[in-house]
Design an enzyme around this catalytic site. Structure first.
Site, PDB file in Angstrom:
ATOM      1  N   HIS A  67       7.610  78.760  26.666  1.00 35.69           N
ATOM      2  CA  HIS A  67       6.719  77.981  27.714  1.00 35.69           C
ATOM      3  C   HIS A  67       5.705  77.327  26.978  1.00 35.69           C
ATOM      4  CE1 HIS A  67       4.350  81.316  25.706  1.00 35.69           C
ATOM      5  NE2 HIS A  67       3.110  80.795  26.366  1.00 35.69           N
ATOM      6  N   HIS A  82       1.476  73.519  26.809  1.00 36.44           N
ATOM      7  CA  HIS A  82       1.537  74.769  27.463  1.00 36.44           C
ATOM      8  C   HIS A  82       1.996  74.752  28.971  1.00 36.44           C
ATOM      9  CE1 HIS A  82       0.562  78.851  29.050  1.00 36.44           C
ATOM     10  NE2 HIS A  82       0.446  79.311  27.639  1.00 36.44           N
TER      11      HIS A  82
END
Length: 160
Positions: A67, A82
């Site tokens: 992620h 992110h």
């Protein structure tokens, strides 16, 4: 011959990591990003699930859950991308990684792919902050907001 008279542009640029809408970090619904606790930058609300390198550099870390990825650019910015909020809880489900720690990347190289529909269906926000974690090492870090961007478009401007 007289190039020393020319003013040098010390501005460095990070390209957009994804296609979508660039927004200010303050619009990210997470205080860690919105209050710039990890650094300054900008975010993208992605319209496609491909995440690209914003500059030439070296991959520092790819989270096991895919992620997030960090890159140290060739000009010394420590960049964190992110993908989404709380997406660590997906444990990599819906994410595909194309790089690993230590890899050299060029601006525009594909880093990750994410199934945005799967992330949204699981109830997570897909907004993707891109931060300069060593902001204090630069005179300024300014993000672009309020416009649509394509991967590689100028998005974060850094002054040495």
């Amino acid at each position: 011959m007289f190039s020393f008279f020319k003013k040098k542009d010390n501005r460095l640029v990070l390209g957009a990591p994804a296609k979508g809408k660039a927004v200010a970090l303050k619009e990210v619904n997470d205080p860690t990003f919105a209050e710039e606790m990890l650094g300054k930058g900008a975010a993208v609300i992605p319209s496609e699930g491909k995440i690209y390198a914003p500059a030439d550099g070296q991959v520092g870390m790819v989270f096991d859950t895919l992620h997030a990825v960090s890159i140290t650019t060739d000009f010394g910015a420590e960049v964190l991308i992110h993908v989404g909020l709380d997406t660590v809880k997906l444990k990599g489900n819906g994410f595909t990684g194309y790089v690993k720690a230590g890899d050299r990347v060029k601006k525009g190289d594909l880093l990750l792919e994410v199934d945005l529909d799967k992330v949204k269906a699981a109830g997570y926000d897909v907004i993707t902050p891109m931060l300069v974690c060593n902001t204090d090492e630069f005179a300024s870090v300014e993000g672009t907001a309020g416009k649509n961007v394509n991967p590689g478009d100028d998005m974060v401007f850094i002054q040495k």
